[in-house]
Design a protein around this motif. Sequence first.
Motif, short mmCIF file in Angstrom:
data_model
loop_
_atom_site.label_atom_id
_atom_site.label_comp_id
_atom_site.label_asym_id
_atom_site.label_seq_id
_atom_site.Cartn_x
_atom_site.Cartn_y
_atom_site.Cartn_z
N GLY A 106 0.82 -1.21 0.00
CA GLY A 106 0.00 0.00 0.00
C GLY A 106 0.84 1.25 0.00
N LEU A 107 1.92 1.26 0.79
CA LEU A 107 2.79 2.43 0.87
C LEU A 107 3.45 2.72 -0.48
CD1 LEU A 107 4.41 1.86 4.37
CD2 LEU A 107 2.78 3.67 3.75
N ALA A 108 3.70 1.68 -1.26
CA ALA A 108 4.33 1.88 -2.57
C ALA A 108 3.44 2.69 -3.51
CB ALA A 108 4.65 0.52 -3.20
N GLU A 109 2.17 2.81 -3.18
CA GLU A 109 1.22 3.55 -4.02
C GLU A 109 1.00 4.97 -3.51
OE1 GLU A 109 -0.15 2.13 -6.77
OE2 GLU A 109 1.13 0.39 -6.33
N THR A 110 1.80 5.43 -2.56
CA THR A 110 1.58 6.73 -1.93
C THR A 110 2.74 7.67 -2.19
OG1 THR A 110 2.67 6.16 0.16
CG2 THR A 110 0.32 5.61 -0.04
N SER A 111 2.49 8.93 -1.90
CA SER A 111 3.54 9.94 -1.82
C SER A 111 3.10 10.94 -0.75
CB SER A 111 3.74 10.65 -3.16
OG SER A 111 2.55 11.29 -3.55
N GLY A 112 4.01 11.75 -0.28
CA GLY A 112 3.66 12.70 0.77
C GLY A 112 3.65 12.04 2.14
N ASN A 113 2.93 12.64 3.06
CA ASN A 113 2.82 12.11 4.42
C ASN A 113 1.98 10.84 4.40
OD1 ASN A 113 4.14 14.46 5.24
ND2 ASN A 113 2.23 15.49 5.78
N THR A 114 2.45 9.81 5.11
CA THR A 114 1.72 8.54 5.12
C THR A 114 1.47 8.06 6.54
OG1 THR A 114 3.79 7.30 4.94
CG2 THR A 114 2.60 7.78 2.89
N ALA A 115 0.33 7.42 6.71
CA ALA A 115 -0.03 6.83 8.00
C ALA A 115 -0.47 5.40 7.73
CB ALA A 115 -1.16 7.60 8.66
N VAL A 116 -0.20 4.52 8.69
CA VAL A 116 -0.66 3.14 8.62
C VAL A 116 -1.52 2.88 9.85
CG1 VAL A 116 0.01 0.70 8.61
CG2 VAL A 116 1.42 2.40 7.39
N LEU A 117 -2.74 2.45 9.59
CA LEU A 117 -3.72 2.16 10.63
C LEU A 117 -4.22 0.75 10.40
CD1 LEU A 117 -5.77 3.17 12.86
CD2 LEU A 117 -7.22 3.89 10.94
N LEU A 118 -4.25 -0.07 11.43
CA LEU A 118 -4.78 -1.41 11.27
C LEU A 118 -6.30 -1.36 11.21
CD1 LEU A 118 -2.34 -3.52 13.45
CD2 LEU A 118 -2.16 -2.82 11.07
N GLY A 119 -6.92 -2.39 10.65
CA GLY A 119 -8.34 -2.36 10.34
C GLY A 119 -9.27 -2.83 11.43
N ASP A 120 -8.81 -2.85 12.67
CA ASP A 120 -9.68 -3.34 13.76
C ASP A 120 -9.91 -2.28 14.83
OD1 ASP A 120 -7.09 -3.40 14.69
OD2 ASP A 120 -7.22 -5.40 15.57
N HIS A 121 -10.32 -1.10 14.37
CA HIS A 121 -10.59 0.03 15.27
C HIS A 121 -12.01 0.55 15.04
CE1 HIS A 121 -6.38 0.51 16.61
NE2 HIS A 121 -6.12 -0.02 15.43
N PRO A 122 -13.04 -0.26 15.35
CA PRO A 122 -14.41 0.10 15.02
C PRO A 122 -15.00 1.24 15.86
CG PRO A 122 -14.42 -1.88 16.33
CD PRO A 122 -12.98 -1.58 16.01
N ALA A 123 -14.28 1.69 16.87
CA ALA A 123 -14.74 2.83 17.67
C ALA A 123 -14.01 4.12 17.31
CB ALA A 123 -14.57 2.53 19.17
N LEU A 124 -13.18 4.07 16.28
CA LEU A 124 -12.40 5.23 15.87
C LEU A 124 -13.32 6.39 15.47
CD1 LEU A 124 -9.63 6.49 15.06
CD2 LEU A 124 -9.99 5.50 12.79
N LEU A 125 -13.00 7.56 15.99
CA LEU A 125 -13.69 8.78 15.58
C LEU A 125 -12.76 9.58 14.67
CD1 LEU A 125 -15.23 9.91 18.99
CD2 LEU A 125 -16.38 8.75 17.09
N PRO A 126 -13.29 10.17 13.60
CA PRO A 126 -12.43 10.96 12.72
C PRO A 126 -11.65 12.04 13.44
CG PRO A 126 -14.56 10.60 11.68
CD PRO A 126 -14.66 10.08 13.09
N GLU A 127 -12.26 12.68 14.42
CA GLU A 127 -11.56 13.76 15.13
C GLU A 127 -10.35 13.24 15.92
OE1 GLU A 127 -15.60 13.22 17.35
OE2 GLU A 127 -14.89 13.21 15.26
N GLU A 128 -10.41 11.99 16.40
CA GLU A 128 -9.25 11.40 17.08
C GLU A 128 -8.10 11.21 16.10
OE1 GLU A 128 -11.44 8.60 20.42
OE2 GLU A 128 -11.01 7.76 18.45
N LEU A 129 -8.41 10.63 14.95
CA LEU A 129 -7.38 10.40 13.95
C LEU A 129 -6.81 11.72 13.44
CD1 LEU A 129 -5.77 8.47 12.19
CD2 LEU A 129 -7.74 8.37 10.63
N ARG A 130 -7.67 12.69 13.22
CA ARG A 130 -7.23 14.00 12.75
C ARG A 130 -6.27 14.62 13.77
NH1 ARG A 130 -11.95 15.77 11.91
NH2 ARG A 130 -12.07 15.12 9.75
N ALA A 131 -6.60 14.54 15.05
CA ALA A 131 -5.73 15.11 16.09
C ALA A 131 -4.40 14.39 16.15
CB ALA A 131 -6.44 15.05 17.44
N ALA A 132 -4.41 13.07 16.04
CA ALA A 132 -3.15 12.32 16.08
C ALA A 132 -2.27 12.69 14.89
CB ALA A 132 -3.43 10.82 16.09
N LEU A 133 -2.87 12.83 13.71
CA LEU A 133 -2.08 13.20 12.53
C LEU A 133 -1.55 14.62 12.64
CD1 LEU A 133 -4.15 11.55 9.65
CD2 LEU A 133 -2.05 10.71 10.74
#
Length: 191
Positions: free
Chosen positions: A79-106
């Motif tokens: 997946g990273l090979a298809e990106t450029s710029g700033n990259t983040a890796v998140l695993l797919g088992d976070h069903p309680a994730l709120l967008p504002e949490e991810l935005r703040a962490a980034l």
Amino acid sequence: MQDWTIVIPVKGAAVASKSRFGPGDHRDLALAMALDTVEAALAVAPVIVVTVEGAEFQSLGARVVQERGTDLNEAIEQGLAETSGNTAVLLGDHPALLPEELRAALMDATAHPLAMVADHDGSGTALVTALAGERHRLAFGVDSRAAHLANGYTELTGPWPGLTRDIDVPDHLDGLRLGQRTRDFLGKPQF
């Protein structure tokens, strides 16, 4: 946050079975959790999902890269090979994730070439980030927090319970504000 691309590996039946959930087929639950995770991430930045099948993720607006191989870190690298710029890796088992949490962490991650967020129990990793021009030094697996720290990632902390809570056993689902698909699957009322 268009300056980030988020890579989310969703590794086929091996991860989907969620063997630590006990006997039986848990693919539908794993898919529901992954879809909730991807949907929350898409509210923040473009998402690339690395998986064997991906129509459900494409319907949400994610780009899908077909997984080749069996190792989680290899899938992420695809997946990273298809990106450029700033990259983040998140695993797919976070069903309680709120967008504002991810935005703040980034936002916090923009101060560090490599950064990470540990999972709830403190031994694993929920999120790793790399600024443009930096190469990830991935170490997902057993004791990944310590391995990522040893690889030069700076640990970030914040009030991000949905980001830090990955789901490895059924008890991890208790008391969370879960995404719609996971709630529907479990038949739980909205929190």
